[in-house]
Design an enzyme around this catalytic site. Structure first.
Site, PDB file in Angstrom:
ATOM      1  N   SER A   1       0.855  -1.195   0.000  1.00 57.88           N
ATOM      2  CA  SER A   1       0.000   0.000   0.000  1.00 57.88           C
ATOM      3  C   SER A   1       0.887   1.241   0.000  1.00 57.88           C
ATOM      4  O   SER A   1       2.031   1.182   0.479  1.00 57.88           O
ATOM      5  CB  SER A   1      -0.867   0.010   1.267  1.00 57.88           C
TER       6      SER A   1
ATOM      7  N   TYR B   1      -1.358  -0.340  10.605  1.00 57.46           N
ATOM      8  CA  TYR B   1      -1.599  -0.772   9.219  1.00 57.46           C
ATOM      9  C   TYR B   1      -0.391  -0.406   8.350  1.00 57.46           C
ATOM     10  O   TYR B   1       0.122  -1.230   7.601  1.00 57.46           O
ATOM     11  CB  TYR B   1      -2.871  -0.119   8.682  1.00 57.46           C
TER      12      TYR B   1
HETATM   13  P1  NDP Z   1     -11.251  -6.206   0.437  1.00 54.57           P
HETATM   14  O1  NDP Z   1     -11.657  -6.112   1.864  1.00 54.57           O
HETATM   15  O2  NDP Z   1     -12.304  -6.075  -0.605  1.00 54.57           O
HETATM   16  O3  NDP Z   1     -10.471  -7.568   0.180  1.00 54.57           O
HETATM   17  C1  NDP Z   1      -9.691  -8.210   1.163  1.00 54.57           C
HETATM   18  C2  NDP Z   1      -9.685  -9.693   0.850  1.00 54.57           C
HETATM   19  O4  NDP Z   1      -8.846 -10.368   1.799  1.00 54.57           O
HETATM   20  C3  NDP Z   1     -11.058 -10.327   0.930  1.00 54.57           C
HETATM   21  O5  NDP Z   1     -11.218 -11.165  -0.192  1.00 54.57           O
HETATM   22  C4  NDP Z   1     -11.017 -11.146   2.204  1.00 54.57           C
HETATM   23  O6  NDP Z   1     -11.871 -12.285   2.038  1.00 54.57           O
HETATM   24  C5  NDP Z   1      -9.540 -11.514   2.256  1.00 54.57           C
HETATM   25  N1  NDP Z   1      -9.075 -11.838   3.607  1.00 54.57           N
HETATM   26  C6  NDP Z   1      -9.117 -11.059   4.714  1.00 54.57           C
HETATM   27  N2  NDP Z   1      -8.653 -11.726   5.766  1.00 54.57           N
HETATM   28  C7  NDP Z   1      -8.301 -12.956   5.320  1.00 54.57           C
HETATM   29  C8  NDP Z   1      -7.784 -14.125   5.941  1.00 54.57           C
HETATM   30  N3  NDP Z   1      -7.528 -14.171   7.262  1.00 54.57           N
HETATM   31  N4  NDP Z   1      -7.552 -15.212   5.181  1.00 54.57           N
HETATM   32  C9  NDP Z   1      -7.823 -15.192   3.859  1.00 54.57           C
HETATM   33  N5  NDP Z   1      -8.303 -14.133   3.213  1.00 54.57           N
HETATM   34  C10 NDP Z   1      -8.557 -13.027   3.942  1.00 54.57           C
HETATM   35  O7  NDP Z   1     -10.132  -5.086   0.253  1.00 54.57           O
HETATM   36  P2  NDP Z   1      -9.080  -4.789  -0.930  1.00 54.57           P
HETATM   37  O8  NDP Z   1      -9.386  -5.518  -2.156  1.00 54.57           O
HETATM   38  O9  NDP Z   1      -8.931  -3.326  -0.963  1.00 54.57           O
HETATM   39  O10 NDP Z   1      -7.742  -5.373  -0.267  1.00 54.57           O
HETATM   40  C11 NDP Z   1      -6.802  -6.165  -0.955  1.00 54.57           C
HETATM   41  C12 NDP Z   1      -5.401  -5.707  -0.576  1.00 54.57           C
HETATM   42  O11 NDP Z   1      -5.191  -4.407  -1.108  1.00 54.57           O
HETATM   43  C13 NDP Z   1      -5.162  -5.619   0.928  1.00 54.57           C
HETATM   44  O12 NDP Z   1      -3.912  -6.189   1.232  1.00 54.57           O
HETATM   45  C14 NDP Z   1      -5.149  -4.115   1.179  1.00 54.57           C
HETATM   46  O13 NDP Z   1      -4.370  -3.775   2.289  1.00 54.57           O
HETATM   47  C15 NDP Z   1      -4.552  -3.614  -0.129  1.00 54.57           C
HETATM   48  N6  NDP Z   1      -4.782  -2.195  -0.416  1.00 54.57           N
HETATM   49  C16 NDP Z   1      -6.059  -1.704  -0.586  1.00 54.57           C
HETATM   50  C17 NDP Z   1      -6.262  -0.361  -0.829  1.00 54.57           C
HETATM   51  C18 NDP Z   1      -7.636   0.229  -0.961  1.00 54.57           C
HETATM   52  O14 NDP Z   1      -7.762   1.484  -0.976  1.00 54.57           O
HETATM   53  N7  NDP Z   1      -8.681  -0.568  -1.095  1.00 54.57           N
HETATM   54  C19 NDP Z   1      -5.114   0.572  -0.950  1.00 54.57           C
HETATM   55  C20 NDP Z   1      -3.836  -0.065  -0.773  1.00 54.57           C
HETATM   56  C21 NDP Z   1      -3.687  -1.382  -0.526  1.00 54.57           C
HETATM   57  P3  NDP Z   1     -12.541 -13.079   3.275  1.00 54.57           P
HETATM   58  O15 NDP Z   1     -13.085 -12.029   4.194  1.00 54.57           O
HETATM   59  O16 NDP Z   1     -13.593 -13.918   2.625  1.00 54.57           O
HETATM   60  O17 NDP Z   1     -11.443 -13.892   3.874  1.00 54.57           O
END
Ligand code: NDP
Length: 253
Positions: A148, A161
Site C-alpha cells: 500500500s 496498518y
Molecule cells: P477487500 O476487503 O475487498 O479484500 C480483502 C480480501 O482479503 C477479501 O477477499 C477477504 O476475504 C480476504 N481476507 C481477509 N482476511 C483474510 C484471511 N484471514 N484469510 C484469507 N483471506 C482473507 O479489500 P481490498 O481488495 O482493498 O484489499 C486487498 C489488498 O489491497 C489488501 O492487502 C489491502 O491492504 C490492499 N490495499 C487496498 C487499498 C484500498 O484502498 N482498497 C489501498 C492499498 C492497498 P474473506 O473475508 O472472505 O477472507
C-alpha cells in the site's frame, strides 16, 4: 500490450473473495491462466469460480484462512491436487483496521499483523518450492505482493496498518535478493485509494467519515485498475522484473 506470458500459467490469488483479489483473478483467468481463489468466504469464492468458468476460464475455489498455518497448507495441497504446481502467486489478502494508537487495540493490531504480515509469509512458505522449480525449469515465475502507499506515507491513526505494509514492501525488496538469482520475479504493488470492501471493516465512526470524505474528494481507483497493473507486470517477458509499482488515483497526492 500483449499478455501472452499469462496464458497457461497457474496462479494463486489470496483475498479473491472481493475487491482487488477478485478483479485480479478475473483478469488472470481472462488472459488464460488457471486461477486458485483463496479467502475465507467459501460462498463468494464458489460464485466467482462459476463466473470465471462461465466465461471459459479455469478456476478453483479454496476456502482458506491465511492466519492459520494448517489452513494454508491444506489450501496448497488442494491446489496441487487440482492444478499441480503454481508459477504465479498474488499475495493480496489484507485487512485495514485504523484507530488511534492510544486506543491500544491489541485485537486489531494482532489481526493486521497476522493477516498482512504473517499471512503473506505463510503463503510464501507454501509456494516457494513451486516458484523456484518454475524458475529453474525455464518458466516464468512470479511472486506479487500487494502492499500500500501506506508503506511510505504516514496517516494519523493508521500507524499499525502502515507498519504492516512497510513490512510487505521491505519483504518484497529483500526477497528479490534470494529469488531474483533463481529467476523468480518479485513485484511489490502499492495502490492508493481503491474502491473495495476494505474500508467497511473500520469500526470508528469518525475514521469512516474521514475515509468517506477522502473517497468523495479524491475519487478512487477501481479494483480492475489495480488488476490491470498486476496483469501487466506478470505478463512481461521473464527477464523483465517490474519490481515496485505505486498506482494512485490521479487526484491523490
Ligand atoms: P477487500 O476487503 O475487498 O479484500 C480483502 C480480501 O482479503 C477479501 O477477499 C477477504 O476475504 C480476504 N481476507 C481477509 N482476511 C483474510 C484471511 N484471514 N484469510 C484469507 N483471506 C482473507 O479489500 P481490498 O481488495 O482493498 O484489499 C486487498 C489488498 O489491497 C489488501 O492487502 C489491502 O491492504 C490492499 N490495499 C487496498 C487499498 C484500498 O484502498 N482498497 C489501498 C492499498 C492497498 P474473506 O473475508 O472472505 O477472507
Amino acid at each position: 500490450m500483449s499478455y501472452e506470458n499469462l496464458s497457461g500459467r497457474t496462479a494463486v490469488v489470496t483475498g479473491a473473495a472481493s475487491g482487488i483479489g477478485e478483479a485480479v483473478a478475473v483478469r488472470l483467468a481472462a488472459e488464460g491462466a488457471r486461477v486458485a481463489l483463496l479467502a475465507r468466504r467459501a460462498d463468494r469464492l464458489r460464485g466467482l469460480a462459476e463466473k470465471i468458468r462461465a466465461g471459459g476460464g479455469e478456476a478453483l475455489a479454496v476456502a482458506a484462512d491465511v492466519t492459520d498455518d494448517a489452513s494454508v497448507e491444506a489450501a496448497r495441497d488442494l491446489v496441487h491436487e487440482t492444478f499441480g504446481a503454481v508459477d504465479l502467486v498474488v499475495n493480496n489478502a489484507g485487512v485495514m483496521l485504523p484507530n488511534p494508537i492510544a486506543a491500544g487495540r491489541l485485537d486489531e493490531w494482532r489481526r493486521m499483523l497476522d493477516t498482512n504480515v504473517a499471512g503473506v509469509l505463510r503463503v510464501i512458505r507454501a509456494f516457494t518450492a513451486d516458484l523456484v522449480a518454475a524458475g529453474a525449469g525455464g518458466r516464468t515465475a512470479d511472486l506479487v505482493n500487494v502492499s500500500s502507499i501506506g508503506a511510505h506515507i504516514p496517516f494519523p491513526d493508521y500507524a499499525v496498518y502502515g507498519a504492516t505494509k512497510a513490512a510487505v514492501t521491505y519483504l518484497s525488496q529483500s526477497l528479490r535478493t534470494e529469488f531474483g538469482p533463481q529467476d523468480v520475479r518479485v513485484t511489490n504493488i502499492e495502490p492508493g485509494l481503491t474502491e473495495t470492501e476494505l474500508r467497511t471493516h473500520v469500526d470508528s465512526a469518525e475514521l469512516t467519515e474521514q475515509l468517506d470524505g477522502m473517497f468523495d474528494a479524491i475519487g478512487a481507483l477501481t479494483a480492475t485498475d489495480v488488476a490491470d497493473v498486476v496483469a501487466y507486470a506478470a505478463g512481461l517477458p521473464r527477464h523483465v522484473n517490474l519490481r515496485q509499482i505505486i498506482v494512485q488515483p490521479t487526484r491523490q497526492a
